[in-house]
Enzyme design. Structure first.
Site, PDB file in Angstrom:
ATOM      1  N   CYS A  88     -15.627  50.472 -19.624  1.00 51.93           N
ATOM      2  CA  CYS A  88     -16.074  49.082 -19.640  1.00 51.93           C
ATOM      3  C   CYS A  88     -15.949  48.513 -21.052  1.00 51.93           C
ATOM      4  CB  CYS A  88     -17.475  48.957 -19.049  1.00 51.93           C
ATOM      5  SG  CYS A  88     -17.893  47.254 -18.583  1.00 51.93           S
ATOM      6  N   HIS A 193     -16.513  51.098 -13.828  1.00 58.66           N
ATOM      7  CA  HIS A 193     -17.414  52.198 -14.186  1.00 58.66           C
ATOM      8  C   HIS A 193     -17.106  53.404 -13.308  1.00 58.66           C
ATOM      9  CE1 HIS A 193     -20.267  50.145 -16.925  1.00 58.66           C
ATOM     10  NE2 HIS A 193     -19.860  49.066 -16.267  1.00 58.66           N
ATOM     11  N   GLU A 195     -18.431  56.220 -13.437  1.00 61.31           N
ATOM     12  CA  GLU A 195     -19.677  56.929 -13.124  1.00 61.31           C
ATOM     13  C   GLU A 195     -20.430  56.276 -11.967  1.00 61.31           C
ATOM     14  OE1 GLU A 195     -19.214  54.927 -15.599  1.00 61.31           O
ATOM     15  OE2 GLU A 195     -21.023  53.771 -16.071  1.00 61.31           O
TER      16      GLU A 195
END
Length: 213
Positions: A88, A193, A195
């Protein structure tokens, strides 16, 4: 040897570290995943991950507030060519300059500027928040096992406009074609993202740990 997740108060460090720890288990990576604000630990790491949440200038200021951190990143990534993944705003910091709330210099590893999203469709909201489909534009080890249209999770109001289109590995359509994965040599970054992107994100992080550029 370790994967260093750079801790400069950006906010999504723990979720990024946990996702990397899971990717390490699944890839058989034998090193540790370490969240650290110590430039010496970053400089010694085998791989480096720079997450980022918030404004470009705030993230840059956060790095500069840690004495020696910017220099450690420059040395490890740009000089010693350690595998690097920006996430990001961490990816946006690879650019030459960020235009958010005035101009702020980036690392300049990927020449280009970070500018506001301005979708042609006025019904699309800013920030771009939620799941969207990847458009894979190039073969790359980080994209192994990912399909066209893989769903990944975005939260951003600015995007990286590269000077060299060859450094764009994947894009996303949000009222225009927007860079989603960028990279060159031993460095890469994702606007989304990983994650938070479930199976596709875990696949990309696993690929990062297995990457031998």
């Amino acid at each position: 040897m370790t994967v260093a997740v750079v801790d400069y108060g950006s906010g999504n460090l723990r979720s990024a570290a946990k996702a990397l720890e899971r990717a390490a288990r699944e890839s058989g990576y034998s090193g540790a995943v370490e969240v650290t604000a110590d430039p010496a630990r970053v400089a010694a790491a085998e791989r480096i991950v720079l997450p980022g949440v918030g404004a470009f200038g705030d993230c840059r200021a956060g790095l500069e507030a840690l004495p020696g951190m910017v220099e450690a990143l420059e040395e490890a990534v740009a000089v010693k060519a350690r595998p690097f993944l920006g996430i990001c705003v961490g990816m946006q910091l690879m650019a030459s300059v960020g235009r958010e709330h005035g101009d702020t210099p980036g690392f300049g590893w990927l020449p280009g500027e970070v500018v506001a999203l301005e979708p042609e469709d006025p019904t699309l909201k800013i920030p771009h928040m939620g799941w969207n489909e990847l458009v894979i534009e190039q073969d790359h080890p980080l994209l192994a096992g990912l399909d066209q249209g893989s769903h990944v999770y975005f939260v951003h109001g600015y995007h990286l406009r590269l000077e060299n289109p060859a450094q764009r590995l994947a894009s996303v359509d949000y009222g225009a074609s927007v860079a989603a994965i960028v990279g060159r040599d031993t460095m890469a970054g994702t606007q989304f993202h990983p994650e938070k992107s479930q199976a596709a994100g875990l696949r990309l992080l696993t690929n990062f740990l297995e990457w031998r550029p």
